[in-house]
Design an enzyme around this catalytic site. Structure first.
Site, PDB file in Angstrom:
ATOM      1  N   PHE A   1       0.859  -1.179   0.000  1.00  0.00           N
ATOM      2  CA  PHE A   1       0.000   0.000   0.000  1.00  0.00           C
ATOM      3  C   PHE A   1       0.903   1.240   0.000  1.00  0.00           C
ATOM      4  O   PHE A   1       1.874   1.300   0.763  1.00  0.00           O
ATOM      5  CB  PHE A   1      -0.869  -0.054   1.256  1.00  0.00           C
ATOM      6  CG  PHE A   1      -2.012   0.908   1.259  1.00  0.00           C
ATOM      7  CD1 PHE A   1      -3.206   0.577   0.632  1.00  0.00           C
ATOM      8  CD2 PHE A   1      -1.911   2.126   1.905  1.00  0.00           C
ATOM      9  CE1 PHE A   1      -4.275   1.463   0.646  1.00  0.00           C
ATOM     10  CE2 PHE A   1      -2.972   3.013   1.922  1.00  0.00           C
ATOM     11  CZ  PHE A   1      -4.165   2.677   1.289  1.00  0.00           C
TER      12      PHE A   1
ATOM     13  N   TYR B   1     -10.356  -0.597  11.177  1.00  0.00           N
ATOM     14  CA  TYR B   1     -11.628  -0.170  10.577  1.00  0.00           C
ATOM     15  C   TYR B   1     -11.998  -1.027   9.383  1.00  0.00           C
ATOM     16  O   TYR B   1     -13.051  -0.824   8.803  1.00  0.00           O
ATOM     17  CB  TYR B   1     -11.579   1.316  10.191  1.00  0.00           C
ATOM     18  CG  TYR B   1     -10.343   1.735   9.418  1.00  0.00           C
ATOM     19  CD1 TYR B   1     -10.251   1.476   8.049  1.00  0.00           C
ATOM     20  CD2 TYR B   1      -9.269   2.352  10.045  1.00  0.00           C
ATOM     21  CE1 TYR B   1      -9.120   1.829   7.336  1.00  0.00           C
ATOM     22  CE2 TYR B   1      -8.138   2.718   9.338  1.00  0.00           C
ATOM     23  CZ  TYR B   1      -8.067   2.441   7.983  1.00  0.00           C
ATOM     24  OH  TYR B   1      -6.931   2.792   7.284  1.00  0.00           O
ATOM     25  N   LYS B   2     -11.138  -1.974   8.990  1.00  0.00           N
ATOM     26  CA  LYS B   2     -11.446  -2.857   7.860  1.00  0.00           C
ATOM     27  C   LYS B   2     -12.212  -4.070   8.396  1.00  0.00           C
ATOM     28  O   LYS B   2     -13.350  -3.946   8.828  1.00  0.00           O
ATOM     29  CB  LYS B   2     -10.161  -3.195   7.101  1.00  0.00           C
ATOM     30  CG  LYS B   2      -9.581  -1.951   6.407  1.00  0.00           C
ATOM     31  CD  LYS B   2      -8.212  -2.154   5.778  1.00  0.00           C
ATOM     32  CE  LYS B   2      -7.731  -0.853   5.135  1.00  0.00           C
ATOM     33  NZ  LYS B   2      -6.306  -0.839   4.811  1.00  0.00           N
TER      34      LYS B   2
ATOM     35  N   ARG C   1     -13.013  -4.265  -6.692  1.00  0.00           N
ATOM     36  CA  ARG C   1     -12.701  -5.126  -5.536  1.00  0.00           C
ATOM     37  C   ARG C   1     -13.962  -5.529  -4.801  1.00  0.00           C
ATOM     38  O   ARG C   1     -14.867  -4.709  -4.601  1.00  0.00           O
ATOM     39  CB  ARG C   1     -11.830  -4.379  -4.520  1.00  0.00           C
ATOM     40  CG  ARG C   1     -10.490  -3.957  -4.979  1.00  0.00           C
ATOM     41  CD  ARG C   1      -9.619  -3.583  -3.783  1.00  0.00           C
ATOM     42  NE  ARG C   1     -10.218  -2.572  -2.908  1.00  0.00           N
ATOM     43  CZ  ARG C   1      -9.665  -2.133  -1.797  1.00  0.00           C
ATOM     44  NH1 ARG C   1      -8.510  -2.633  -1.391  1.00  0.00           N
ATOM     45  NH2 ARG C   1     -10.254  -1.212  -1.064  1.00  0.00           N
TER      46      ARG C   1
HETATM   47  C1  LIG Z   1      -5.661   0.489   4.756  1.00  0.00           C
HETATM   48  C2  LIG Z   1      -4.180   0.487   4.773  1.00  0.00           C
HETATM   49  C3  LIG Z   1      -3.460   1.570   5.313  1.00  0.00           C
HETATM   50  C4  LIG Z   1      -4.151   2.817   5.807  1.00  0.00           C
HETATM   51  O1  LIG Z   1      -3.366   3.546   6.669  1.00  0.00           O
HETATM   52  P1  LIG Z   1      -4.043   4.644   7.628  1.00  0.00           P
HETATM   53  O2  LIG Z   1      -2.912   5.287   8.304  1.00  0.00           O
HETATM   54  O3  LIG Z   1      -4.969   3.913   8.549  1.00  0.00           O
HETATM   55  O4  LIG Z   1      -4.824   5.579   6.776  1.00  0.00           O
HETATM   56  C5  LIG Z   1      -2.084   1.456   5.376  1.00  0.00           C
HETATM   57  N1  LIG Z   1      -1.435   0.367   4.922  1.00  0.00           N
HETATM   58  C6  LIG Z   1      -2.095  -0.673   4.376  1.00  0.00           C
HETATM   59  C7  LIG Z   1      -1.345  -1.874   3.909  1.00  0.00           C
HETATM   60  C8  LIG Z   1      -3.483  -0.645   4.271  1.00  0.00           C
HETATM   61  O5  LIG Z   1      -4.140  -1.654   3.724  1.00  0.00           O
END
Ligand SMILES: *Cc1c(COP(=O)(O)O)cnc(C)c1O
Length: 397
Positions: free
Chosen positions: A113, A209-210, A356
């Site tokens: 990500f 939150y996921k 997705r």
């Molecule tokens: C959802 C996600 C994030 C989000 O980071 P936040 O700091 O919570 O906004 C970061 N890394 C990965 C791998 C994710 O899937």
């Protein structure tokens, strides 16, 4: 046979919605509504500052961490809640580099990500050192682990394709090369069975939150392998991680427990939402979740491939190589997803062309999945996506 996990009525899902986006933002567990309202009115409103003692707000990040730990296969006292995942990536990465001062390479992959890679770049800039972020193809990670590597930082499940790394094997290779292992479990916690104790990685981080349904902005978690806690430099030396925050000492002394990974005051209301949301996992075996998730995903793939020949599966076909989401490439993916959402099937879109769909057995069953595929077919067969209102790109996709 699909395992029916009779948990759907624990969630407040809008009528007529099939929610295939729990991999991005989990829905609202009913228990959260009453609990948050009580925290706001009785604790904050009634107790005021006394809430820190009377409602044990001070212990909340570690208390919730212990509940999350069970789903990670981690012991009590090894998981701390707080901040955002991006912050926790930074903190764990800085702590990892401090453990290997003679090495210079952060190894990651290009399926990670973006924020994880940005945080690494930012950390290197902040250190003003000659560290290097080395980013390889996901398939090339194992071969790229060598003795120049300080830390291998990977996200187990790819956010676009759902491809899943072999966590046990990569961690073993990482340790063989003398490097530190840091896993991002954002798309794993609550989605696939985890056993951090057996994996033996030094650090893991993730968001809540996921798949954990803690609500938008719920705090992240950080895991530190118990034998490493006392050797971990917390990097973000905040007062809440001090050995004695209320001694108001002028110099920093980290707590001798996982508490040292705290930084500042946690978002008490949002952490309370997460605490109540974790109730839906009581008595749930992650192996059952995994089996049901695979059955739902396979059924969806079969239905979509039979009904929508223009879509191409981009997730691994083998269930063992996939997390709890399925992605299809589609030329008009953004517009198709907008039309699908309008028709009550909520998934999401990732540029350039990926649709997705997340599978969350706590509140989805086989019937939902078949219905979602048939609505998708209808949109494609009748080119319902080709309407002007579906071509406007929103700020959040
Ligand atoms: C959802 C996600 C994030 C989000 O980071 P936040 O700091 O919570 O906004 C970061 N890394 C990965 C791998 C994710 O899937």
């Amino acid at each position: 046979m699909t395992i029916a996990l009779p948990r759907k009525d624990l969630f407040d899902l809008p009528e007529g919605i099939i929610y295939l986006d729990g991999n991005s933002l989990g829905p609202l567990p009913r228990a959260v509504m009453a609990h948050v309202s009580q925290v706001v009115t009785e604790q904050w409103g009634g107790q005021l500052i006394r809430g820190w003692n009377q409602s044990r707000w001070m212990q909340q990040p570690g208390r919730v961490g212990d509940v999350v730990a069970r789903l990670l296969g981690a012991p009590s006292g090894s998981v701390m809640m707080g901040d955002t995942l991006s912050i926790k990536v930074f903190q764990a990465l800085a702590a990892s580099l401090a453990l290997r001062p003679e090495r210079r390479v952060i190894l990651s992959d290009n399926g990670n990500f973006p924020t994880d890679l940005y945080m690494a770049q930012g950390l290197i800039d902040t250190l003003g050192s000659d560290h290097e972020l080395r980013v390889v193809e996901p398939e090339a990670v194992e071969a790229a682990i060598d003795e120049s590597v300080a830390v291998v930082m990977l996200t187990q499940v790819d956010y676009r394709s759902g491809r899943m790394h072999d966590m046990a094997n990569i961690t073993r290779l990482t340790h063989q090369a003398g490097a530190v292992s840091l896993w991002d479990l954002a798309h794993s916690a609550g989605a696939v069975p985890l056993d951090l104790t057996a994996t033996a990685c030094e650090f893991a981080v993730g968001c809540t939150y996921k798949y954990l349904n803690g609500g938008p902005g719920s705090p992240a978690f950080i895991y530190v392998r118990p034998d490493m806690i006392e050797h971990t430099r917390p990097a973000l030396a905040g007062w809440m991680g001090h050995a004695a925050p209320f001694a108001f000492d002028r110099s920093y002394q980290p707590a001798m427990s996982i508490e040292r990974m705290r930084v500042g005051t946690q978002p008490v209301i949002q952490t309370s939402a997460l605490e109540a949301a974790m109730g839906v996992w009581e008595g749930v075996d992650m192996q059952d979740i995994r089996q049901a998730s695979i059955e739902l995903s396979e059924r969806f793939i079969r239905e979509v491939e039979a009904r929508c020949p223009d879509l191409t599966l981009v997730s691994p076909r083998k269930a063992s190589e996939r997390g709890s989401q399925v992605s299809f490439a589609c030329e008009h993916g953004y517009a198709v997803m907008q039309a699908l959402i309008d028709a009550g099937v909520i998934g999401d879109f990732r540029a350039p062309n990926i649709m997705r769909f997340g599978f969350t057995p706590l509140y989805l069953d086989e019937e939902d999945v078949i219905k979602a595929a048939s609505i998708l077919q209808d949109i494609l067969d009748h080119e319902r996506w080709n309407a002007p209102q579906y071509q406007v790109v929103n700020a959040v996709t």
